[in-house]
Design a protein around this motif. Structure first.
Motif, PDB file in Angstrom:
ATOM      1  N   ARG A 207       7.034  12.720  17.875  1.00 54.16           N
ATOM      2  CA  ARG A 207       7.146  14.155  18.159  1.00 54.16           C
ATOM      3  C   ARG A 207       7.366  14.918  16.843  1.00 54.16           C
ATOM      4  O   ARG A 207       6.719  15.937  16.578  1.00 54.16           O
ATOM      5  N   ALA A 208       8.230  14.364  15.977  1.00 53.08           N
ATOM      6  CA  ALA A 208       8.516  15.016  14.689  1.00 53.08           C
ATOM      7  C   ALA A 208       7.257  15.059  13.822  1.00 53.08           C
ATOM      8  O   ALA A 208       6.959  16.082  13.177  1.00 53.08           O
ATOM      9  N   ALA A 209       6.502  13.961  13.827  1.00 48.62           N
ATOM     10  CA  ALA A 209       5.286  13.902  12.997  1.00 48.62           C
ATOM     11  C   ALA A 209       4.253  14.915  13.492  1.00 48.62           C
ATOM     12  O   ALA A 209       3.621  15.630  12.698  1.00 48.62           O
TER      13      ALA A 209
ATOM     14  N   LEU B  37      -0.747   8.508  11.748  1.00 42.37           N
ATOM     15  CA  LEU B  37       0.118   8.925  10.627  1.00 42.37           C
ATOM     16  C   LEU B  37       1.577   8.560  10.898  1.00 42.37           C
ATOM     17  O   LEU B  37       2.291   8.107  10.001  1.00 42.37           O
ATOM     18  N   THR B  38       1.989   8.754  12.144  1.00 39.04           N
ATOM     19  CA  THR B  38       3.387   8.464  12.492  1.00 39.04           C
ATOM     20  C   THR B  38       3.748   7.032  12.110  1.00 39.04           C
ATOM     21  O   THR B  38       4.805   6.770  11.545  1.00 39.04           O
ATOM     22  N   VAL B  39       2.826   6.111  12.444  1.00 32.22           N
ATOM     23  CA  VAL B  39       3.100   4.686  12.222  1.00 32.22           C
ATOM     24  C   VAL B  39       3.460   4.415  10.758  1.00 32.22           C
ATOM     25  O   VAL B  39       4.353   3.619  10.466  1.00 32.22           O
ATOM     26  N   VAL B  40       2.781   5.079   9.847  1.00 26.22           N
ATOM     27  CA  VAL B  40       3.034   4.775   8.431  1.00 26.22           C
ATOM     28  C   VAL B  40       4.039   5.759   7.812  1.00 26.22           C
ATOM     29  O   VAL B  40       4.119   5.899   6.599  1.00 26.22           O
ATOM     30  N   GLY B  41       4.814   6.407   8.667  1.00 29.24           N
ATOM     31  CA  GLY B  41       5.971   7.142   8.161  1.00 29.24           C
ATOM     32  C   GLY B  41       5.757   8.603   7.842  1.00 29.24           C
ATOM     33  O   GLY B  41       6.628   9.223   7.232  1.00 29.24           O
TER      34      GLY B  41
ATOM     35  N   GLY C  29       7.141  11.397   5.742  1.00 24.20           N
ATOM     36  CA  GLY C  29       7.891  10.841   4.599  1.00 24.20           C
ATOM     37  C   GLY C  29       6.937  10.388   3.505  1.00 24.20           C
ATOM     38  O   GLY C  29       5.740  10.213   3.752  1.00 24.20           O
ATOM     39  N   ALA C  30       7.483  10.124   2.323  1.00 25.38           N
ATOM     40  CA  ALA C  30       6.621   9.819   1.171  1.00 25.38           C
ATOM     41  C   ALA C  30       5.857   8.507   1.364  1.00 25.38           C
ATOM     42  O   ALA C  30       4.749   8.336   0.858  1.00 25.38           O
TER      43      ALA C  30
ATOM     44  N   PHE D  96       4.101   7.221   3.664  1.00 24.75           N
ATOM     45  CA  PHE D  96       2.782   7.166   4.314  1.00 24.75           C
ATOM     46  C   PHE D  96       1.641   7.258   3.310  1.00 24.75           C
ATOM     47  O   PHE D  96       0.547   6.739   3.532  1.00 24.75           O
ATOM     48  N   LYS D  97       1.906   7.876   2.152  1.00 27.61           N
ATOM     49  CA  LYS D  97       0.817   8.103   1.192  1.00 27.61           C
ATOM     50  C   LYS D  97       0.278   6.801   0.609  1.00 27.61           C
ATOM     51  O   LYS D  97      -0.874   6.744   0.181  1.00 27.61           O
ATOM     52  N   SER D  98       1.107   5.760   0.600  1.00 26.57           N
ATOM     53  CA  SER D  98       0.608   4.498   0.041  1.00 26.57           C
ATOM     54  C   SER D  98      -0.247   3.753   1.064  1.00 26.57           C
ATOM     55  O   SER D  98      -0.920   2.784   0.745  1.00 26.57           O
ATOM     56  N   TRP D  99      -0.200   4.169   2.325  1.00 26.43           N
ATOM     57  CA  TRP D  99      -1.015   3.512   3.354  1.00 26.43           C
ATOM     58  C   TRP D  99      -2.206   4.364   3.773  1.00 26.43           C
ATOM     59  O   TRP D  99      -3.267   3.856   4.106  1.00 26.43           O
ATOM     60  N   TRP D 100      -2.001   5.687   3.760  1.00 24.48           N
ATOM     61  CA  TRP D 100      -3.004   6.529   4.394  1.00 24.48           C
ATOM     62  C   TRP D 100      -4.433   6.364   3.863  1.00 24.48           C
ATOM     63  O   TRP D 100      -5.379   6.206   4.653  1.00 24.48           O
TER      64      TRP D 100
END
Ligand code: ME8
Length: 599
Positions: free
Chosen positions: A150-152, A293-297, A300-301, A303-307
């Motif tokens: 929900r937050a994402a 996106l939620t899954v990889v955080g 928060g910072a 997610f950028k290493s996974w996205w």
């Protein structure tokens, strides 16, 4: 596109015919240098695989399992390429989950007389259990009713609004609750309803539609036609297989109207409220897509290493949402579109679409029980062709598994490891004078013929071929290639009839050892390459051959090193313990069951 590979195979064939030595296979291939450039990514790079998140209005069926298995096989193949299991685990992420909001779920809960949250809990647990039972090696399971999601979603919404991409306006059109989408008039047809009177339905899915007129928040999708076209032009592999990319390019030639991304809360209460405007609920597809996106955080910072490494596996039914809406929303929020979208077609049952109303839905859990986990995984991935719909029927499963896993692969292992044939229970020695690298220069003790050299070149080329098929999302072709090599290896054993050779004879023994050594080496390659599809069966096979856990990666896969003049770590090694048939025939086990039932 396969031209360079065909040429390579032909070159090998010609080399054998001219009596030249076989070129040493390149180290198990990690990337291809085909005309498309970098088809594969560096094995040490991160990779993030996803399945669709599935609606919880009904229990899972074999189509859902198929999507999850395709993603699982891609992810497992990827992990095998990375050096070292721990590194591989850290570098890959694999998510699946359930899509729990929206009108469809709200209506399904009402019809079942359940609070929506209870329906979600029940059905989500069924998906989770099925995937666990089927050996789906996901690292994450997301539910869209979780607070982190929900937050994402609300953060993502705020990012779109901050960039001026949302406006409020009157949205009018047909809405299909089953498919959770608006449809233009041209995509609506009329079909006789329960009373016989014509009812409007989606021309594509056949599901009923309702006329809807509401004030909603609207996303400026129309602004993204060119950026999307550019993305697809610059990234020819973004959507695989190719026909689906062409479909998307075609859609982008057509009208691309702005997209309603909220519904009135009085109409749709089961969802995430629009930040700052409780009278509106966020459209379920926007909500659902953000799960990735939620899954990889996100936000928060981390997610950028996974996205940037995201690969989505989806069915063709949700191509537009993933290949148009989602990349446009991402670009709108200042993020890059997904790295790759792998699209597959559908399973039908005896020629018909699977549906609850037709009563022909195939329950995947009972299939796992009936055909074993590895058997059913093998069937779905061997028979499922991403480009076309595939038809499911039971006889096909039994026939395929009995012939390819029980007879061909299991029979081959049994023949080469049986006590009678291999009394010392070891990986026998390879004799280079019996099977010289250069057939043209062979001495009098050489016993290998042209077909044997063809087998060696086919199996040497197999890991590369399999990697190419995985990169093209043609896992069934990878399995077809393995199966064809299994057949060739059986032919090799049959031709040389090691059961007619004697370990006692100084003339026969070196050749007998060589025949078994070559066959075991072939089996080691097959076992290693089958790990992503049939993990337990491959483990059983490799354990029987005495291949340790650290020797099962693609980086360690050097086929028949003795043939190329290198030492073989397996030569002379004790085989693993005998643990029974690799894959018992299904028709026999079923016959036994019937017999046991009768007595
Ligand atoms: O569309 N054959 O969920 P869904 C093969 N929640 N695969 C099939 C199939 C079949 N007959 N039927 C379904 C949704 N699938 C959304 C997705 S993602 C952000 C939101 C598979 O429960 C296939 O992957 O209707 C298809 O795309 C997906 O299930 C649709 O599942």
């Amino acid at each position: 596109m396969v031209f360079p590979r065909v040429c390579a195979a032909r070159r090998l064939g010609r080399a054998v015919a001219r009596g030249l030595s076989l070129p040493e296979p390149s180290r198990p291939r990690l990337c291809s240098s085909g005309p498309r450039g970098a088809r594969d990514e560096a094995p040490e790079a991160r990779a993030y695989f996803t399945t669709p998140i599935f609606y919880v209005n009904a229990a899972p069926h074999i189509g859902h399992l198929y999507s999850a298995l395709l993603a699982d096989a891609l992810c497992r193949h990827r992990r095998l390429r990375a050096p070292g299991a721990a590194a591989a685990a850290a570098a890959t992420r694999f998510s699946t989950g359930t899509d729990e909001h929206g009108l469809k779920i709200q209506q399904a809960a009402a019809a079942a007389g359940l609070p929506p949250a209870e329906l979600c809990d029940r059905v989500s647990a069924q998906f989770r259990r099925l995937f666990r039972d089927a050996g789906v090696s996901s690292t994450d399971f997301i539910r869209t009713t979780e607070a982190r999601h929900r937050a994402a979603v609300q953060h993502f919404w705020a990012a779109l609004r901050a960039r001026g991409l949302l406006y409020k306006g009157l949205y009018e059109g047909w809405y299909c609750a089953s498919d959770e989408c608006f449809l233009p008039e041209a995509k609506v047809s009329r079909q006789p309803g329960p009373s016989g009177a014509p009812c409007p339905v989606s021309a594509e899915s056949g599901h009923p539609v309702c006329w809807t007129k509401e004030e909603n928040y609207i996303f400026r999708l129309s602004r993204f036609r060119e950026p999307l076209q550019r993305w697809l032009r610059d990234n020819p592999q973004a959507i695989t297989p190719e026909p689906f990319r062409r479909t998307v390019l075609q859609w982008l030639e057509e009208d691309l109207p702005d997209l309603s991304v909220s519904r009135k809360s009085s109409h749709l209460h089961w969802g995430i409220p629009v930040p700052g405007d409780d009278s509106q609920t966020i459209y379920v597809w926007l909500d659902a897509l953000v799960n990735y996106l939620t899954v990889v955080g996100y936000p928060g910072a981390e997610f950028k290493s996974w996205w940037p490494t995201t690969s989505h596996v989806i069915g063709k039914d949700i191509l537009k949402f993933h290949a148009i809406y989602w990349p446009a929303l991402l670009l709108g929020a200042g993020l890059s579109p997904p790295h790759r979208i792998y699209v597959h077609s559908h399973w039908t049952v005896r020629g018909q679409k699977m549906s609850k109303s037709l009563g022909n839905v195939v329950d995947p859990s009972s299939c796992l029980d009936r055909y074993t986990v590895d058997g059913f995984r093998y069937f779905l991935l061997r028979q499922g062709v991403p480009n076309w719909d595939c038809d499911y029927y039971e006889e096909k499963v039994v026939k395929l598994l009995d012939s390819e896993l029980a007879d061909a692969l299991g029979g081959l292992l049994n023949r080469c490891t049986a006590q009678r044939m291999n009394p010392s229970g070891t990986y026998p020695a390879f004799c280079a004078t019996c099977f010289p690298r250069e057939p043209g220069l062979a001495g009098p003790s050489a016993r290998a013929g042209a077909e044997d050299y063809a087998l060696v070149s086919a199996v040497a080329a197999l890991p590369r071929q399999v990697a190419d098929h995985y990169a093209d999302f043609q896992i069934y072709k990878a399995l077809e290639a393995v199966s064809s090599c299994v057949r060739q290896t059986n032919g090799f054993v049959q031709r040389h009839a090691p059961w007619k050779l004697s370990w006692e004879s100084p003339v026969d023994a070196p050749w007998l050892g060589t025949v078994l050594h070559v066959a075991l080496e072939c089996l080691r390659i097959f076992g290693t390459l089958l790990q992503p599809v049939t993990p337990s069966l491959a483990d059983k096979l490799l354990s029987r051959l005495g291949v340790s856990a650290t020797e099962r990666g693609l980086g360690e896969l050097a086929f028949l090193p003795r043939f190329y003049g290198h030492p073989c770590p397996f030569e002379g090694r004790k085989l693993g313990p005998e643990t029974g048939l690799l894959f018992p025939r299904l028709d026999q086990s079923r016959a036994c069951l019937v017999k046991a039932h009768r007595t």
